[in-house]
Every structure is written in structure tokens, then in C-alpha cells.
Design a protein around this motif. Structure first.
Motif, PDB file in Angstrom:
ATOM      1  N   ALA A   1     -12.673  -3.113  -2.310  1.00  0.00           N
ATOM      2  CA  ALA A   1     -11.787  -1.951  -2.332  1.00  0.00           C
ATOM      3  C   ALA A   1     -11.111  -1.855  -0.967  1.00  0.00           C
ATOM      4  CB  ALA A   1     -12.590  -0.683  -2.609  1.00  0.00           C
ATOM      5  N   PRO A   2      -9.895  -1.315  -0.897  1.00  0.00           N
ATOM      6  CA  PRO A   2      -9.229  -1.167   0.400  1.00  0.00           C
ATOM      7  C   PRO A   2      -9.929  -0.121   1.266  1.00  0.00           C
ATOM      8  CG  PRO A   2      -7.805  -0.390  -1.387  1.00  0.00           C
ATOM      9  CD  PRO A   2      -9.062  -0.880  -2.009  1.00  0.00           C
ATOM     10  N   TRP A   3      -9.757  -0.263   2.597  1.00  0.00           N
ATOM     11  CA  TRP A   3     -10.283   0.716   3.536  1.00  0.00           C
ATOM     12  C   TRP A   3      -9.186   1.036   4.553  1.00  0.00           C
ATOM     13  CZ3 TRP A   3     -11.873  -4.402   3.591  1.00  0.00           C
ATOM     14  CH2 TRP A   3     -11.586  -5.130   4.741  1.00  0.00           C
ATOM     15  N   PRO A   4      -9.272   2.184   5.211  1.00  0.00           N
ATOM     16  CA  PRO A   4      -8.233   2.548   6.171  1.00  0.00           C
ATOM     17  C   PRO A   4      -8.168   1.548   7.331  1.00  0.00           C
ATOM     18  CG  PRO A   4      -9.604   4.447   5.635  1.00  0.00           C
ATOM     19  CD  PRO A   4     -10.271   3.246   5.033  1.00  0.00           C
ATOM     20  N   ALA A   5      -6.953   1.187   7.700  1.00  0.00           N
ATOM     21  CA  ALA A   5      -6.720   0.317   8.855  1.00  0.00           C
ATOM     22  C   ALA A   5      -6.315   1.199  10.031  1.00  0.00           C
ATOM     23  CB  ALA A   5      -5.620  -0.692   8.547  1.00  0.00           C
ATOM     24  N   SER A   6      -6.705   0.800  11.227  1.00  0.00           N
ATOM     25  CA  SER A   6      -6.407   1.621  12.403  1.00  0.00           C
ATOM     26  C   SER A   6      -4.922   1.601  12.757  1.00  0.00           C
ATOM     27  CB  SER A   6      -7.243   1.157  13.600  1.00  0.00           C
ATOM     28  OG  SER A   6      -6.985  -0.198  13.885  1.00  0.00           O
ATOM     29  N   SER A   7      -4.220   0.540  12.356  1.00  0.00           N
ATOM     30  CA  SER A   7      -2.792   0.470  12.680  1.00  0.00           C
ATOM     31  C   SER A   7      -2.091  -0.479  11.712  1.00  0.00           C
ATOM     32  CB  SER A   7      -2.592  -0.025  14.113  1.00  0.00           C
ATOM     33  OG  SER A   7      -3.111  -1.331  14.254  1.00  0.00           O
TER      34      SER A   7
ATOM     35  N   GLY B   1       0.772  -1.245   0.000  1.00  0.00           N
ATOM     36  CA  GLY B   1       0.000   0.000   0.000  1.00  0.00           C
ATOM     37  C   GLY B   1       0.794   1.281   0.000  1.00  0.00           C
ATOM     38  N   GLY B   2       2.103   1.210  -0.183  1.00  0.00           N
ATOM     39  CA  GLY B   2       2.901   2.433  -0.300  1.00  0.00           C
ATOM     40  C   GLY B   2       2.948   3.240   0.988  1.00  0.00           C
ATOM     41  N   GLY B   3       2.980   2.562   2.128  1.00  0.00           N
ATOM     42  CA  GLY B   3       3.061   3.264   3.405  1.00  0.00           C
ATOM     43  C   GLY B   3       1.714   3.601   4.012  1.00  0.00           C
ATOM     44  N   ARG B   4       0.643   3.430   3.266  1.00  0.00           N
ATOM     45  CA  ARG B   4      -0.695   3.678   3.805  1.00  0.00           C
ATOM     46  C   ARG B   4      -1.127   2.455   4.608  1.00  0.00           C
ATOM     47  NH1 ARG B   4      -1.138   5.057  -1.571  1.00  0.00           N
ATOM     48  NH2 ARG B   4      -2.339   3.199  -1.989  1.00  0.00           N
ATOM     49  N   ASN B   5      -1.822   2.689   5.706  1.00  0.00           N
ATOM     50  CA  ASN B   5      -2.374   1.595   6.498  1.00  0.00           C
ATOM     51  C   ASN B   5      -3.766   1.260   5.963  1.00  0.00           C
ATOM     52  OD1 ASN B   5      -0.104   1.627   8.073  1.00  0.00           O
ATOM     53  ND2 ASN B   5      -1.028   2.748   9.753  1.00  0.00           N
ATOM     54  N   GLU B   6      -3.837   0.183   5.183  1.00  0.00           N
ATOM     55  CA  GLU B   6      -5.102  -0.233   4.577  1.00  0.00           C
ATOM     56  C   GLU B   6      -5.267  -1.741   4.685  1.00  0.00           C
ATOM     57  OE1 GLU B   6      -5.613   2.932   0.917  1.00  0.00           O
ATOM     58  OE2 GLU B   6      -4.497   1.089   0.539  1.00  0.00           O
ATOM     59  N   ARG B   7      -6.512  -2.142   4.718  1.00  0.00           N
ATOM     60  CA  ARG B   7      -6.865  -3.563   4.629  1.00  0.00           C
ATOM     61  C   ARG B   7      -7.795  -3.732   3.432  1.00  0.00           C
ATOM     62  NH1 ARG B   7      -5.167  -7.256   8.331  1.00  0.00           N
ATOM     63  NH2 ARG B   7      -4.294  -6.372  10.207  1.00  0.00           N
ATOM     64  N   VAL B   8      -7.883  -4.967   2.960  1.00  0.00           N
ATOM     65  CA  VAL B   8      -8.748  -5.281   1.828  1.00  0.00           C
ATOM     66  C   VAL B   8      -9.308  -6.687   2.052  1.00  0.00           C
ATOM     67  CG1 VAL B   8      -6.842  -6.165   0.394  1.00  0.00           C
ATOM     68  CG2 VAL B   8      -8.906  -5.311  -0.708  1.00  0.00           C
ATOM     69  N   ARG B   9     -10.539  -6.911   1.649  1.00  0.00           N
ATOM     70  CA  ARG B   9     -11.152  -8.241   1.757  1.00  0.00           C
ATOM     71  C   ARG B   9     -10.563  -9.105   0.646  1.00  0.00           C
ATOM     72  NH1 ARG B   9     -13.470 -11.082   5.765  1.00  0.00           N
ATOM     73  NH2 ARG B   9     -15.329 -12.206   5.109  1.00  0.00           N
ATOM     74  N   THR B  10     -10.112 -10.288   1.018  1.00  0.00           N
ATOM     75  CA  THR B  10      -9.399 -11.170   0.096  1.00  0.00           C
ATOM     76  C   THR B  10      -9.908 -12.593   0.248  1.00  0.00           C
ATOM     77  OG1 THR B  10      -7.419  -9.801   0.266  1.00  0.00           O
ATOM     78  CG2 THR B  10      -7.102 -12.035  -0.519  1.00  0.00           C
ATOM     79  N   GLY B  11     -10.024 -13.287  -0.863  1.00  0.00           N
ATOM     80  CA  GLY B  11     -10.385 -14.696  -0.839  1.00  0.00           C
ATOM     81  C   GLY B  11      -9.178 -15.548  -1.176  1.00  0.00           C
ATOM     82  N   LEU B  12      -9.038 -16.665  -0.468  1.00  0.00           N
ATOM     83  CA  LEU B  12      -7.997 -17.642  -0.766  1.00  0.00           C
ATOM     84  C   LEU B  12      -8.682 -18.979  -0.952  1.00  0.00           C
ATOM     85  CD1 LEU B  12      -4.996 -18.594  -0.930  1.00  0.00           C
ATOM     86  CD2 LEU B  12      -5.130 -18.991   1.545  1.00  0.00           C
ATOM     87  N   GLN B  13      -8.420 -19.622  -2.087  1.00  0.00           N
ATOM     88  CA  GLN B  13      -8.996 -20.942  -2.328  1.00  0.00           C
ATOM     89  C   GLN B  13      -7.878 -21.923  -2.657  1.00  0.00           C
ATOM     90  OE1 GLN B  13     -11.675 -22.127  -5.774  1.00  0.00           O
ATOM     91  NE2 GLN B  13     -13.075 -22.171  -4.026  1.00  0.00           N
ATOM     92  N   ILE B  14      -7.907 -23.039  -1.929  1.00  0.00           N
ATOM     93  CA  ILE B  14      -6.989 -24.142  -2.160  1.00  0.00           C
ATOM     94  C   ILE B  14      -7.796 -25.229  -2.853  1.00  0.00           C
ATOM     95  CG2 ILE B  14      -5.364 -25.759  -1.100  1.00  0.00           C
ATOM     96  CD1 ILE B  14      -4.736 -22.812  -0.445  1.00  0.00           C
ATOM     97  N   ALA B  15      -7.293 -25.745  -3.973  1.00  0.00           N
ATOM     98  CA  ALA B  15      -7.996 -26.775  -4.740  1.00  0.00           C
ATOM     99  C   ALA B  15      -7.346 -28.146  -4.524  1.00  0.00           C
ATOM    100  CB  ALA B  15      -7.986 -26.415  -6.226  1.00  0.00           C
ATOM    101  N   GLN B  16      -7.994 -29.174  -5.018  1.00  0.00           N
ATOM    102  CA  GLN B  16      -7.507 -30.554  -4.953  1.00  0.00           C
ATOM    103  C   GLN B  16      -7.352 -31.043  -3.509  1.00  0.00           C
ATOM    104  OE1 GLN B  16      -7.584 -31.993  -7.847  1.00  0.00           O
ATOM    105  NE2 GLN B  16      -7.825 -30.044  -8.890  1.00  0.00           N
ATOM    106  N   VAL B  17      -8.227 -30.548  -2.608  1.00  0.00           N
ATOM    107  CA  VAL B  17      -8.149 -30.880  -1.184  1.00  0.00           C
ATOM    108  C   VAL B  17      -8.839 -32.218  -0.931  1.00  0.00           C
ATOM    109  CG1 VAL B  17      -8.740 -30.141   1.157  1.00  0.00           C
ATOM    110  CG2 VAL B  17      -8.091 -28.443  -0.570  1.00  0.00           C
ATOM    111  N   THR B  18      -8.120 -33.121  -0.294  1.00  0.00           N
ATOM    112  CA  THR B  18      -8.673 -34.441   0.020  1.00  0.00           C
ATOM    113  C   THR B  18      -8.997 -34.598   1.504  1.00  0.00           C
ATOM    114  OG1 THR B  18      -6.446 -35.365   0.244  1.00  0.00           O
ATOM    115  CG2 THR B  18      -7.501 -35.537  -1.925  1.00  0.00           C
ATOM    116  N   GLY B  19      -8.527 -33.673   2.339  1.00  0.00           N
ATOM    117  CA  GLY B  19      -8.822 -33.738   3.764  1.00  0.00           C
ATOM    118  C   GLY B  19      -8.388 -32.461   4.454  1.00  0.00           C
ATOM    119  N   ALA B  20      -9.039 -32.162   5.601  1.00  0.00           N
ATOM    120  CA  ALA B  20      -8.722 -30.951   6.359  1.00  0.00           C
ATOM    121  C   ALA B  20      -8.715 -31.274   7.845  1.00  0.00           C
ATOM    122  CB  ALA B  20      -9.734 -29.857   6.052  1.00  0.00           C
ATOM    123  N   TRP B  21      -7.678 -30.782   8.558  1.00  0.00           N
ATOM    124  CA  TRP B  21      -7.552 -30.979   9.995  1.00  0.00           C
ATOM    125  C   TRP B  21      -7.118 -29.671  10.628  1.00  0.00           C
ATOM    126  CZ3 TRP B  21      -5.656 -33.919   6.130  1.00  0.00           C
ATOM    127  CH2 TRP B  21      -6.168 -35.201   6.001  1.00  0.00           C
TER     128      TRP B  21
END
Length: 144
Positions: free
Chosen positions: A131-137, A55-75
Motif C-alpha cells: 500500500a502507498p505511504w506518505p513521502a516526505s517530499s 497519486g493525484g498531487g499527493r506525495n506518496e511512495r509504494v513498494r514495487t517489484g520489477l522483473q526482467i526475464a530472458q536475461v543472459t548476462g548482467a553488468w
């Protein structure tokens, strides 16, 4: 006037690619209710609020999705099952190869929480979905 932030879209098909995703997601926060394992689709999906390190020094957060494929089990370990409102802080995402190309994707959370996903092969996608939004820290880490 600052330029609008472009959403990141990253994919990982090997351990080097996954290291980039891991660095990008370091210090992302999420609620356990935003984790979903689909046995039929063989995917594990997480929605997180990641800190925009780029973010170039700006304190921002953004909603992000992460998907893992080919999953055969989860613990999981030290993650409260059924506590959908519980907030976790992601520290890293790694891969432990077992019988190439299969292995285990390991998500490590602060406080000793861990999620292990057995996969036939490494296939992950990370996409910013807001879209990103300001983060408190800015997240800080103790020097070792």
C-alpha cells in the motif's frame, strides 16, 4: 474521503511499453541488496520504493517489484558490489536493440550508476506490492 490507491501492474514486450515503465519508475529508490540476478531462472529482479506520480498531487511512495526475464548476462558500472545497504536513485529504464529481438535493458541511476542486462527478448513486469505511504517530499528536477 480519498479512494484507496489501486496497485499498478505493467508489462513491457517492446520499447514503447518499457518507456511507460521507465516513466512510472523515475525517481524510485532502492538498496543494492534488493537486486537479484538468477542465472538459473534467467531473471533479474529489483525491489524499489517508487514515487506515485499518478497519486493525484499527493506525495506518496509504494513498494514495487520489477522483473526482467530472458536475461543472459548482467553488468554494472559505478554501483558498489557487495554494498547491500547502498541506496540508489533510478532515473530511467531503456532498451538497446542489438540483433532483434535480443538486446540490452539499461537501468540508469543518479551519480553515473548503470546496470546493463543482456536479454534474448524484451520481457519485463512491474507490480506494486504494498500500500502507498506518505513521502516526505516530491522529487524535483532541474530545468534544462
Amino acid at each position: 474521503m480519498p479512494r484507496p490507491a489501486l496497485p499498478l501492474r505493467l508489462s513491457a514486450l517492446d520499447e514503447n511499453d518499457l518507456q511507460t515503465i521507465s516513466a512510472t519508475l523515475q525517481d524510485a529508490v532502492a538498496q543494492l541488496g534488493d537486486f537479484e540476478f538468477s542465472r538459473s531462472a534467467r531473471t533479474f529482479t529489483l525491489a524499489l520504493n517508487r514515487f506515485r506520480w499518478e497519486g493525484g498531487g499527493r506525495n506518496e511512495r509504494v513498494r514495487t517489484g520489477l522483473q526482467i526475464a530472458q536475461v543472459t548476462g548482467a553488468w554494472s558500472q559505478n554501483l558498489r558490489q557487495g554494498a547491500d545497504d547502498a541506496v540508489v536513485n533510478l532515473l530511467s529504464v531503456g532498451f538497446e536493440s542489438s540483433d532483434a529481438p535480443s538486446g540490452v535493458v539499461v537501468l540508469v541511476f543518479s551519480g553515473g550508476g548503470e546496470l546493463r542486462l543482456s536479454v534474448e527478448c524484451l520481457e519485463a513486469v512491474m507490480i506494486d506490492i504494498s500500500a502507498p505511504w506518505p513521502a516526505s517530499s516530491r522529487p524535483e528536477h532541474e530545468a534544462e
